[in-house]
Write a protein that holds these residues in place. Structure first.
Motif, PDB file in Angstrom:
ATOM      1  N   THR B  83       0.006  -1.059  -0.160  1.00 13.35           N
ATOM      2  CA  THR B  83       0.199   0.176   0.077  1.00 13.35           C
ATOM      3  C   THR B  83       0.738   1.094   0.034  1.00 13.35           C
ATOM      4  N   LEU B  84       2.065   0.957   1.080  1.00 10.32           N
ATOM      5  CA  LEU B  84       2.666   2.000   1.148  1.00 10.32           C
ATOM      6  C   LEU B  84       3.592   2.427  -0.314  1.00 10.32           C
ATOM      7  N   ILE B  85       4.199   1.928  -0.807  1.00  9.72           N
ATOM      8  CA  ILE B  85       5.125   1.642  -3.128  1.00  9.72           C
ATOM      9  C   ILE B  85       4.173   2.060  -3.309  1.00  9.72           C
ATOM     10  N   GLY B  86       2.490   1.863  -4.018  1.00 10.24           N
ATOM     11  CA  GLY B  86       1.589   1.500  -4.706  1.00 10.24           C
ATOM     12  C   GLY B  86       1.164   3.271  -4.235  1.00 10.24           C
ATOM     13  N   LEU B  87       0.835   3.828  -3.441  1.00  7.87           N
ATOM     14  CA  LEU B  87       0.710   5.136  -3.544  1.00  7.87           C
ATOM     15  C   LEU B  87       1.603   6.326  -3.239  1.00  7.87           C
ATOM     16  N   PRO B  89       4.406   7.183  -5.703  1.00  3.64           N
ATOM     17  CA  PRO B  89       5.343   7.370  -7.200  1.00  3.64           C
ATOM     18  C   PRO B  89       6.557   6.905  -7.156  1.00  3.64           C
ATOM     19  N   ARG B  90       7.449   8.243  -5.830  1.00  4.10           N
ATOM     20  CA  ARG B  90       9.049   7.836  -5.669  1.00  4.10           C
ATOM     21  C   ARG B  90       9.641   6.669  -4.955  1.00  4.10           C
ATOM     22  N   VAL B  91       8.982   6.299  -3.973  1.00  2.00           N
ATOM     23  CA  VAL B  91       8.603   4.902  -3.547  1.00  2.00           C
ATOM     24  C   VAL B  91       8.711   3.924  -4.295  1.00  2.00           C
ATOM     25  N   ARG B  92       8.412   4.000  -5.482  1.00  2.00           N
ATOM     26  CA  ARG B  92       7.282   3.189  -6.218  1.00  2.00           C
ATOM     27  C   ARG B  92       9.118   2.720  -7.665  1.00  2.00           C
ATOM     28  N   ALA B  93       9.577   4.167  -7.400  1.00  2.00           N
ATOM     29  CA  ALA B  93      10.326   4.652  -8.674  1.00  2.00           C
ATOM     30  C   ALA B  93      12.224   3.592  -7.515  1.00  2.00           C
ATOM     31  N   TYR B  94      12.160   4.160  -6.863  1.00  2.00           N
ATOM     32  CA  TYR B  94      13.415   3.291  -6.481  1.00  2.00           C
ATOM     33  C   TYR B  94      12.788   1.706  -6.050  1.00  2.00           C
ATOM     34  N   CYS B  95      11.872   1.012  -5.675  1.00  2.00           N
ATOM     35  CA  CYS B  95      11.938  -0.140  -5.036  1.00  2.00           C
ATOM     36  C   CYS B  95      11.526  -1.010  -6.602  1.00  2.00           C
ATOM     37  N   GLU B  96      11.030  -1.212  -7.486  1.00  2.00           N
ATOM     38  CA  GLU B  96       9.870  -2.209  -7.679  1.00  2.00           C
ATOM     39  C   GLU B  96      11.080  -2.814  -8.791  1.00  2.00           C
ATOM     40  N   PRO B  97      12.168  -1.584  -9.625  1.00  2.00           N
ATOM     41  CA  PRO B  97      12.819  -2.876 -10.334  1.00  2.00           C
ATOM     42  C   PRO B  97      13.457  -4.013  -8.950  1.00  2.00           C
ATOM     43  N   THR B  98      14.438  -3.547  -8.094  1.00  3.31           N
ATOM     44  CA  THR B  98      14.565  -4.444  -7.023  1.00  3.31           C
ATOM     45  C   THR B  98      13.671  -5.252  -6.739  1.00  3.31           C
ATOM     46  N   LEU B  99      12.171  -5.529  -6.477  1.00  2.80           N
ATOM     47  CA  LEU B  99      11.205  -6.750  -6.112  1.00  2.80           C
ATOM     48  C   LEU B  99      11.683  -7.454  -7.579  1.00  2.80           C
ATOM     49  N   GLU B 100      11.331  -6.557  -8.673  1.00  2.00           N
ATOM     50  CA  GLU B 100      11.155  -7.687  -9.788  1.00  2.00           C
ATOM     51  C   GLU B 100      12.146  -8.831  -9.436  1.00  2.00           C
ATOM     52  N   LEU B 101      13.416  -7.888  -9.449  1.00  2.34           N
ATOM     53  CA  LEU B 101      14.143  -9.165  -9.013  1.00  2.34           C
ATOM     54  C   LEU B 101      14.393 -10.932  -7.619  1.00  2.34           C
ATOM     55  N   PHE B 102      13.835  -9.608  -6.525  1.00  2.70           N
ATOM     56  CA  PHE B 102      14.356 -10.613  -5.284  1.00  2.70           C
ATOM     57  C   PHE B 102      12.881 -11.475  -5.863  1.00  2.70           C
ATOM     58  N   THR B 141      -0.800  -6.425  -4.585  1.00  2.00           N
ATOM     59  CA  THR B 141      -0.823  -5.130  -3.393  1.00  2.00           C
ATOM     60  C   THR B 141      -0.775  -3.371  -4.401  1.00  2.00           C
ATOM     61  N   VAL B 142       0.717  -3.861  -4.683  1.00  5.30           N
ATOM     62  CA  VAL B 142       1.408  -2.712  -5.246  1.00  5.30           C
ATOM     63  C   VAL B 142       0.500  -2.143  -6.583  1.00  5.30           C
ATOM     64  N   GLU B 143       0.171  -3.149  -7.443  1.00  6.44           N
ATOM     65  CA  GLU B 143      -0.853  -2.707  -8.717  1.00  6.44           C
ATOM     66  C   GLU B 143      -1.952  -2.763  -8.598  1.00  6.44           C
ATOM     67  N   GLY B 144      -2.705  -2.936  -6.907  1.00  4.02           N
ATOM     68  CA  GLY B 144      -3.785  -3.220  -7.397  1.00  4.02           C
ATOM     69  C   GLY B 144      -3.756  -1.105  -6.849  1.00  4.02           C
ATOM     70  N   VAL B 145      -3.438  -0.911  -5.680  1.00  5.71           N
ATOM     71  CA  VAL B 145      -3.535   0.367  -5.429  1.00  5.71           C
ATOM     72  C   VAL B 145      -3.257   1.406  -6.697  1.00  5.71           C
ATOM     73  N   ARG B 146      -1.515   1.013  -7.302  1.00  2.78           N
ATOM     74  CA  ARG B 146      -1.572   1.802  -8.413  1.00  2.78           C
ATOM     75  C   ARG B 146      -3.069   2.015  -9.483  1.00  2.78           C
ATOM     76  N   ALA B 147      -4.194   1.296  -9.324  1.00  3.95           N
ATOM     77  CA  ALA B 147      -5.051   1.009 -10.268  1.00  3.95           C
ATOM     78  C   ALA B 147      -5.911   1.448  -9.663  1.00  3.95           C
ATOM     79  N   VAL B 148      -6.332   2.084  -8.865  1.00  2.13           N
ATOM     80  CA  VAL B 148      -7.947   2.537  -7.803  1.00  2.13           C
ATOM     81  C   VAL B 148      -7.564   4.094  -8.561  1.00  2.13           C
ATOM     82  N   ASP B 149      -9.405   3.602  -8.767  1.00  2.00           N
ATOM     83  CA  ASP B 149      -9.743   4.868 -10.118  1.00  2.00           C
ATOM     84  C   ASP B 149     -10.031   6.544  -9.060  1.00  2.00           C
ATOM     85  N   SER B 150      -8.969   7.437 -10.812  1.00  3.02           N
ATOM     86  CA  SER B 150      -8.877   8.822 -10.382  1.00  3.02           C
ATOM     87  C   SER B 150      -9.846   9.199  -9.084  1.00  3.02           C
ATOM     88  N   VAL B 151     -11.134   9.308 -10.070  1.00  4.42           N
ATOM     89  CA  VAL B 151     -12.393   9.857 -10.171  1.00  4.42           C
ATOM     90  C   VAL B 151     -12.531   9.370  -8.336  1.00  4.42           C
TER      91      VAL B 151
END
Lengths: 262, 261
Positions: B83-87, B89-102, B141-151
């Motif tokens: 939830t934290l990473i999904g909300l 964007p800064r944190v996401r940019a840092y974490c995502e490649p590493t998470l995919e590696l793990f 969870t990251v994907e789901g949180v990112r995709a929450v409708d903007s409206v």
């Protein structure tokens, strides 16, 4: 009640700069019903987002109930065009209406009463336990309106709320909004691109120019305050106003701050 | 009538498969593939003898406990972190490649490493299960949180919902279909890692029992262990399905409504 003062909004990227709003300036008096119309691409959405505190203007101010807007203001309720994306599908109708009231820390008993009253106002007292997706589009928009009036806002902003419903439903919802405005005396700003709708609903219409946007004209709608889909629309004065507004919108398609101030 | 029919449809294939196994293996003299009849004859003595001291209770409980603790702790950590990473964007940019590696590191290779510092007790197995479950749940969870409708987000903002209420009433429910999809993947990874970690170094548990039988050439008994593991997977999946359909009743209803419209 709602004061928009010399509002300007520039969208800047590294290379380009786009001026959506140049100098938008108007007020909506307490208890007034104003429609905001403009040709497509006249910065209506930008203006609305600035008024709702969802976007920061480049310069100028918005005041709601005498307080400058920085972030979503207290006492403002927003009804979106996309009702299906504005209600929460995991909450029942009554829970959707109740949610903002919880944030206001209203005691449970009064919350329940307000929810029931608001649902009765929009004719949905029997759907309290349904989910939004079990209702038709028009009924979903009624829920969004109920949520807004249960909130008892000072200012009600509506962003083309009926653009996505069929004509019959639309006429019913227009009458509902008029009735709510008359009963509850909520200051209402209603954004629409529909000329007939603007004349039928409003006490005053504000016409926006194309971008960069300024207020091109304000028109007083001097129709009787009791309005009816058949008789009001049949009045000669209705046709005149409709005609004037139509001409004004046609002009607005080619007019902007650049041509009007030059 | 409808229910009876759906049960019939569900059971038809398993019944055919078991019957085939029974018939084909009936006069098997192969030591490695004993007949199903012999396997089933060995089953009660192997698993049920001894009441509360039986293997099914003692080893079954040890395994299920490790699985459950690992899975639940992984879910809590993954949903909170996701939830934290999904909300942000800064944190996401840092974490995502590493998470995919793990995520790409196969869970079983962690067993010897974790064994080094967590020993061979329950803690090691729980950590292995936890780390295996974590990634699918976290990334979903990251994907789901990112995709929450903007409206919906604008609605929550314009009604000035507090951050806590926004997360509890909007972000988490909106992301729940994806979170649950992640949990389902995590659960099956967790079962695999539970068995593997027990095969590696353990004194009890279902994986340990199966290896133990194999080393002692008690092959029909080894096969009964495999049947028990299969049934455990089935039970876990049924429980998860019940949990999922209860939590996502709104989601299935909404999708059905959209399809019918």
């Amino acid at each position: 009640m709602l004061e928009v003062t010399h509002l300007q909004k520039l969208y800047r990227t590294a290379e380009t700069s786009f001026e959506a709003l140049r100098d938008v300036h108007f007020t909506v008096a307490p208890g007034e019903f104003v429609c905001l119309v403009g040709p497509s691409g006249s910065g209506k959405t930008t203006l609305l987002k600035c008024m709702a505190g969802l976007m920061k203007p480049t310069s100028g101010t918005v005041r709601v109930a005498d307080k400058a807007v920085a972030g979503p203001p207290e006492g403002l309720a927003l009804v979106f065009q996309e009702y299906g994306r504005s209600l929460f599908p995991w909450l029942r109708i009554a829970e959707n209406v109740e949610l903002p009231l919880k944030e206001l820390k209203i005691p449970g008993k009064e919350r329940g009463a307000r929810v029931a009253e608001a649902l009765a106002h929009v004719g949905l007292e029997n759907s309290a336990r349904s989910y939004p997706w079990q209702l038709s589009g028009g009924m979903q928009q009624r829920v969004a309106i109920a949520r807004a009036i249960a909130y008892r806002p000072d200012v009600l902003l509506m962003d083309e709320p009926f653009a996505a419903v069929d004509a019959q439903t639309r006429a019913d919802l227009e009458d509902l909004v008029r009735e709510i405005w008359r009963d509850l005396k909520i200051t209402t700003l209603f954004v629409t691109h529909d000329i007939d709708e603007a004349v039928y609903l409003a006490e005053r219409v504000i016409v926006l120019s194309s971008t960069p946007t300024i207020v091109q004209r304000e028109m007083i709608i001097d129709l009787p305050s009791e309005r009816d889909q058949l008789s009001t629309r049949a009045l000669p004065r209705f046709s005149e106003l409709r005609h004037d507004l139509y001409a004004e919108i046609q002009k607005a398609k080619t007019h902007s701050a650049l041509t009007l101030t030059a | 009538m409808k229910a009876a029919q759906s049960i019939l449809h569900t059971l038809a294939l398993p019944v055919v498969l078991v019957a085939t196994w029974w018939v084909v293996s009936f006069d098997s003299t192969n030591v490695y593939f004993p007949s199903l009849q012999r396997i089933l004859q060995a089953f009660p003595a192997t698993w049920l003898d001894g009441g509360m001291e039986s293997r099914l209770v003692v080893d079954g409980f040890a395994s299920v406990w490790r699985l459950l603790v690992g899975f639940v702790v992984a879910t809590v950590i993954a949903v909170a972190l996701g939830t934290l990473i999904g909300l942000l964007p800064r944190v996401r940019a840092y974490c995502e490649p590493t998470l995919e590696l793990f995520r790409a590191i196969p869970g079983p290779v962690l067993v010897p490493i974790i064994g080094l510092f967590a020993g061979i007790g329950d803690t090691m197995k729980i950590i292995v299960v936890l780390l295996g479950c974590l990634w699918p749940i976290l990334l979903n969870t990251v994907e789901g949180v990112r995709a929450v409708d903007s409206v919906m987000i604008d609605t929550a903002k314009s009604y000035r919902l507090s951050p806590r209420r926004r997360i509890v009433k909007l972000i988490l429910p909106a992301a729940s279909p994806q979170i649950l999809a992640g949990m389902r993947q995590g659960l099956s990874v967790g079962i695999i890692l539970m068995v593997i970690s027990e095969m590696f170094a353990a004194t009890n548990g279902l994986g340990f029992t199966v290896v133990q039988f194999q080393r002692n050439f008690a092959l029909p008994e080894m096969w009964t262990g495999i049947i028990v593991l299969g049934l455990l997977g089935l039970v876990a999946s049924v429980f998860f399905q019940i949990f999922e359909s209860r939590s996502l009743r709104w989601y299935t209803g909404m999708r059905r409504a959209a399809r019918d419209a």
